[in-house]
Structure formats: structure tokens, C-alpha cells
Scaffold this motif. Structure first.
Motif, PDB file in Angstrom:
ATOM      1  N   GLN B   6      -4.911  -4.960  -8.359  1.00  0.00           N
ATOM      2  CA  GLN B   6      -4.120  -5.376  -7.190  1.00  0.00           C
ATOM      3  C   GLN B   6      -3.032  -4.345  -6.934  1.00  0.00           C
ATOM      4  OE1 GLN B   6      -3.663  -9.903  -8.707  1.00  0.00           O
ATOM      5  NE2 GLN B   6      -2.728  -9.492  -6.704  1.00  0.00           N
ATOM      6  N   ILE B  20      -3.379  -8.889   0.969  1.00  0.00           N
ATOM      7  CA  ILE B  20      -3.284  -8.502  -0.430  1.00  0.00           C
ATOM      8  C   ILE B  20      -4.693  -8.370  -0.981  1.00  0.00           C
ATOM      9  CG2 ILE B  20      -2.464  -9.194  -2.709  1.00  0.00           C
ATOM     10  CD1 ILE B  20      -0.215 -10.752  -1.288  1.00  0.00           C
ATOM     11  N   THR B 104       0.652  -9.026  -7.205  1.00  0.00           N
ATOM     12  CA  THR B 104       1.245  -8.291  -6.084  1.00  0.00           C
ATOM     13  C   THR B 104       2.511  -9.009  -5.646  1.00  0.00           C
ATOM     14  OG1 THR B 104      -0.917  -7.529  -5.299  1.00  0.00           O
ATOM     15  CG2 THR B 104       0.911  -7.501  -3.719  1.00  0.00           C
ATOM     16  N   LEU B 106       4.992  -9.853  -2.963  1.00  0.00           N
ATOM     17  CA  LEU B 106       5.104  -9.851  -1.503  1.00  0.00           C
ATOM     18  C   LEU B 106       6.578  -9.942  -1.127  1.00  0.00           C
ATOM     19  CD1 LEU B 106       3.829  -9.960   1.330  1.00  0.00           C
ATOM     20  CD2 LEU B 106       3.902 -12.461   1.129  1.00  0.00           C
TER      21      LEU B 106
END
Lengths: 120, 109
Positions: B6, B20, B104, B106
Motif C-alpha cells: 500500500q 487507496i 495508508t 489518509l
């Protein structure tokens, strides 16, 4: 509602053992697979192990296979994680989680987690 | 063991669309699930089995999975969507069937 409560965490010396418990409520426990997942401080999630609904099958991540053992007691609505030969890098928050089904591999609900610290 | 990748971070302005990715060899043949984790909280399932939403998850969240990439899409991003997102890949044919991506972060600008 689904509730999962981990217990048994704490501080343990390298090479030691610890057993975590997870008490489940709010659903028919014997109908669902259950998982353990951990998260080292400041790091991402790591899947550890799953026990199928009946407790006769389990799978492990390669990183813990042979050291960690999952079990369940459907009469007590609990799962356990026996952790042996603990290392400093096993320090993490350990989460108990419920599957969406008897054996799907989908984590649907999470407990709040419990901290295990491996330190001398 | 199966490796899942990722991007470490994604940034998006409020009201825009965030995507994503979750990459892995032939990931399209495996089940992919997505979990959201806000700081200090336990994770929460937001997408399961590639495309399905649990009850209570807004339809702004959607997923896809094909080839070597699975994708989580969040449309009309809100400040409250700021969190870490993890893909969880399940390979029922493996002796070690479960693996998470690295996550990930955000950021909603």
C-alpha cells in the motif's frame, strides 16, 4: 451487540510465556470463526491466527507458527492465545476479532485490544 | 509469504475523491477487505469481499479488485474520514491465509 473483551496482557521477560483471553458476547459464539491480530507501537496491523467455528482447524502467520497457539472454548464463549518464547519484537497491542461467518477469513468486529510488552 | 503493498500516505481535499491501492500478485483472485483505523481506536471494517459494505458504512465507500490491484475509493471525502486504511487479503489456498497491507494514512487537507 457484539462485544469482545481481551484480558491477560502485561509485561513479560524475553523467552517467557503469556496467555491472552478474549470473552465474547452478543452473538452465537459457536457459529463464528475468531482471529487474533496485533499492532506493534506506531506500526501497522499484523494478522496472526484464526480458529474455525468448531475449533478443529486453525491457521497461523508464518511469523508466529510454532510459538503461538490459538484455542477456543465454545461452552465459555472464549478464545485464547498462548504465546511462548516471547521476543522483544512481540511487543504490541493484541486484538481479538470476530469473523463474518463460520470460516470466511473476513474480520467483521474488533475488540479494543490489550497491550503485551516484552522487556527485560 | 504473500506480499501486499500500500502507499504510505494519500492526501485529498474535502469533497474530493480519494483512492487507496493495495497491490499483490494476482490479488484479483483473492478476497480483499478494508479496515479503517482512527488514532487511538480499534480498526473498523469498511469494505469486505472486494466490494461489499457492512451495514452503517456510507455508500461513499466503495471497493474494487482486479488483476494485481485492489482499490478502496472514498468519494466526497469528509474530515472525519482522516484515518489509516488497511487492506486485508485472504487467500484460502495458503497455509498462511491472512495478510495485511502496511496501511495508508489518509490526510484530508
Amino acid at each position: 451487540q457484539v462485544q469482545l473483551a481481551e484480558s491477560g496482557g502485561g509485561v513479560v521477560q524475553p523467552g517467557g510465556s503469556l496467555r491472552l483471553s478474549c470473552a465474547a458476547s452478543g452473538f452465537t459464539f459457536s457459529s463464528y470463526a475468531m482471529h487474533w491480530v496485533r499492532q506493534a507501537p506506531g506500526k501497522g496491523l499484523e494478522w496472526l491466527t484464526i480458529t474455525w467455528y468448531h475449533g478443529n482447524s486453525e491457521y497461523y502467520a508464518a511469523s508466529v507458527k510454532g510459538r503461538f497457539f490459538i484455542s477456543r472454548d465454545n461452552s465459555q464463549n472464549k478464545i485464547y492465545l498462548q504465546m511462548n518464547s516471547l521476543r522483544v519484537d512481540d511487543t504490541a497491542i493484541y486484538y481479538c476479532a470476530r469473523d463474518r461467518a463460520a470460516a470466511s477469513g473476513t474480520i467483521e468486529y474488533w475488540g479494543q485490544g490489550i497491550l503485551v510488552s516484552v522487556s527485560s | 509469504s504473500y506480499v501486499v503493498t500500500q502507499p504510505p500516505s494519500v492526501s485529498v481535499a474535502p469533497g474530493k475523491t480519494a483512492t487507496i491501492s493495495c497491490g499483490g500478485h494476482n490479488i484479483g483472485s483473492k478476497d480483499v477487505h478494508w479496515h479503517q483505523q482512527r488514532p487511538g481506536q480499534a480498526p473498523r471494517l469498511v469494505i469486505y469481499s472486494d466490494t461489499d459494505r457492512p451495514s452503517g458504512i456510507p455508500d461513499r465507500f466503495s471497493g474494487s479488485n482486479s488483476g494485481n490491484t485492489a482499490t478502496l475509493t472514498i468519494s466526497s471525502v469528509e474530515v472525519g474520514d482522516e484515518a489509516a486504511y488497511y487492506c486485508h487479503v485472504w487467500d484460502s489456498t495458503s497455509d498462511h491465509p491472512g495478510v495485511f497491507g502496511g496501511g495508508t494514512e489518509l490526510t484530508v487537507l
